[in-house]
Design a protein around this motif. Structure first.
Motif, mmCIF file in Angstrom:
data_model
loop_
_atom_site.group_PDB
_atom_site.id
_atom_site.type_symbol
_atom_site.label_atom_id
_atom_site.label_comp_id
_atom_site.label_asym_id
_atom_site.label_seq_id
_atom_site.Cartn_x
_atom_site.Cartn_y
_atom_site.Cartn_z
ATOM 1 N N ARG A 17 0.824 -1.207 0.000
ATOM 2 C CA ARG A 17 0.000 0.000 0.000
ATOM 3 C C ARG A 17 0.866 1.270 0.000
ATOM 4 O O ARG A 17 0.404 2.341 0.309
ATOM 5 C CB ARG A 17 -0.912 0.030 1.227
ATOM 6 C CG ARG A 17 -1.996 -1.012 1.224
ATOM 7 C CD ARG A 17 -3.143 -0.605 0.303
ATOM 8 N NE ARG A 17 -4.285 -1.464 0.513
ATOM 9 C CZ ARG A 17 -4.665 -2.414 -0.328
ATOM 10 N NH1 ARG A 17 -3.991 -2.611 -1.449
ATOM 11 N NH2 ARG A 17 -5.713 -3.157 -0.062
ATOM 12 N N GLY A 18 2.127 1.135 -0.335
ATOM 13 C CA GLY A 18 3.008 2.303 -0.398
ATOM 14 C C GLY A 18 3.911 2.370 0.819
ATOM 15 O O GLY A 18 5.076 2.052 0.739
ATOM 16 N N ILE A 19 3.351 2.756 1.967
ATOM 17 C CA ILE A 19 4.177 2.850 3.176
ATOM 18 C C ILE A 19 4.001 1.642 4.092
ATOM 19 O O ILE A 19 4.657 1.543 5.118
ATOM 20 C CB ILE A 19 3.914 4.158 3.957
ATOM 21 C CG1 ILE A 19 2.467 4.245 4.418
ATOM 22 C CG2 ILE A 19 4.305 5.367 3.130
ATOM 23 C CD1 ILE A 19 2.210 5.393 5.400
ATOM 24 N N TYR A 20 3.098 0.742 3.731
ATOM 25 C CA TYR A 20 2.900 -0.471 4.521
ATOM 26 C C TYR A 20 2.334 -1.564 3.621
ATOM 27 O O TYR A 20 1.888 -1.309 2.507
ATOM 28 C CB TYR A 20 1.949 -0.227 5.704
ATOM 29 C CG TYR A 20 0.512 0.072 5.311
ATOM 30 C CD1 TYR A 20 -0.436 -0.947 5.254
ATOM 31 C CD2 TYR A 20 0.113 1.356 4.981
ATOM 32 C CE1 TYR A 20 -1.744 -0.681 4.882
ATOM 33 C CE2 TYR A 20 -1.199 1.629 4.608
ATOM 34 C CZ TYR A 20 -2.123 0.603 4.566
ATOM 35 O OH TYR A 20 -3.411 0.874 4.190
ATOM 36 N N TYR A 21 2.382 -2.798 4.118
ATOM 37 C CA TYR A 21 1.737 -3.926 3.452
ATOM 38 C C TYR A 21 0.422 -4.222 4.162
ATOM 39 O O TYR A 21 0.340 -4.120 5.393
ATOM 40 C CB TYR A 21 2.617 -5.178 3.518
ATOM 41 C CG TYR A 21 3.736 -5.185 2.521
ATOM 42 C CD1 TYR A 21 3.530 -5.638 1.222
ATOM 43 C CD2 TYR A 21 5.008 -4.758 2.880
ATOM 44 C CE1 TYR A 21 4.566 -5.650 0.296
ATOM 45 C CE2 TYR A 21 6.047 -4.769 1.961
ATOM 46 C CZ TYR A 21 5.817 -5.215 0.674
ATOM 47 O OH TYR A 21 6.836 -5.226 -0.241
ATOM 48 N N HIS A 22 -0.585 -4.602 3.377
ATOM 49 C CA HIS A 22 -1.856 -5.041 3.925
ATOM 50 C C HIS A 22 -1.918 -6.559 3.766
ATOM 51 O O HIS A 22 -1.678 -7.080 2.685
ATOM 52 C CB HIS A 22 -3.018 -4.365 3.200
ATOM 53 C CG HIS A 22 -4.362 -4.768 3.704
ATOM 54 N ND1 HIS A 22 -4.692 -4.735 5.043
ATOM 55 C CD2 HIS A 22 -5.457 -5.239 3.058
ATOM 56 C CE1 HIS A 22 -5.931 -5.148 5.193
ATOM 57 N NE2 HIS A 22 -6.423 -5.469 4.002
ATOM 58 N N TYR A 23 -2.233 -7.251 4.884
ATOM 59 C CA TYR A 23 -2.211 -8.710 4.928
ATOM 60 C C TYR A 23 -3.608 -9.290 5.021
ATOM 61 O O TYR A 23 -4.509 -8.679 5.589
ATOM 62 C CB TYR A 23 -1.421 -9.186 6.153
ATOM 63 C CG TYR A 23 0.055 -8.934 6.065
ATOM 64 C CD1 TYR A 23 0.938 -9.965 5.771
ATOM 65 C CD2 TYR A 23 0.578 -7.659 6.280
ATOM 66 C CE1 TYR A 23 2.300 -9.731 5.690
ATOM 67 C CE2 TYR A 23 1.941 -7.424 6.196
ATOM 68 C CZ TYR A 23 2.793 -8.467 5.895
ATOM 69 O OH TYR A 23 4.134 -8.234 5.812
ATOM 70 N N GLY A 24 -3.761 -10.506 4.512
ATOM 71 C CA GLY A 24 -5.017 -11.214 4.625
ATOM 72 C C GLY A 24 -4.820 -12.712 4.503
ATOM 73 O O GLY A 24 -3.709 -13.201 4.290
#
Length: 132
Positions: A17-24
């Protein structure tokens, strides 16, 4: 290690997401479990909960990455059915906290039974290095 490949049932997935990763947690192209706000900013503590979205909604145009587990991780990893059972059992759960209870913590609890976030750990390592 992460790779760009088609996920399988119960795989841990992420998107940059640019400055972080989104996890699932991936169940199918129609069902991805995530810990995020359903609308607007994913990291809103007041509205974030464990919910499901489609893979396309999860990615929001980003590039899918699928976790490739190390030998040590495979030994600790829950079975695919246990991972999905955990995710389903926690649907609607609130309590999001960027530092102590975020989407990566959720994905690791489902997968390994451990609440960890390498992103948070890395931030604290960097900050700690600034004050030495």
């Amino acid at each position: 290690m992460w790779s760009n490949r088609k996920p399988e049932y119960s795989d841990q997935i992420r998107v940059n997401r640019g400055i972080y990763y989104h996890y699932g947690i991936y169940e199918s192209d129609d069902v991805v479990y995530q810990f995020a706000s359903p609308k607007g900013s994913e990291v809103r503590e007041d509205t974030a909960n464990i919910n499901t979205v489609s893979l396309d909604e999860f990615l929001k145009g980003g590039i899918l990455e699928v976790r490739d587990y190390t030998i040590d991780e495979l030994e600790k990893k829950n079975s695919p059915d246990e991972i999905i059972f955990y995710a389903k059992a926690h649907l609607g759960e609130m309590g999001y906290n960027l530092i102590s209870n975020n989407c990566e913590h959720f994905a690791n609890r489902a997968t390994f039974g451990e609440s960890e976030s390498s992103q948070v750990d890395n931030v604290f390592k960097i900050l700690g290095g600034l004050f030495k």
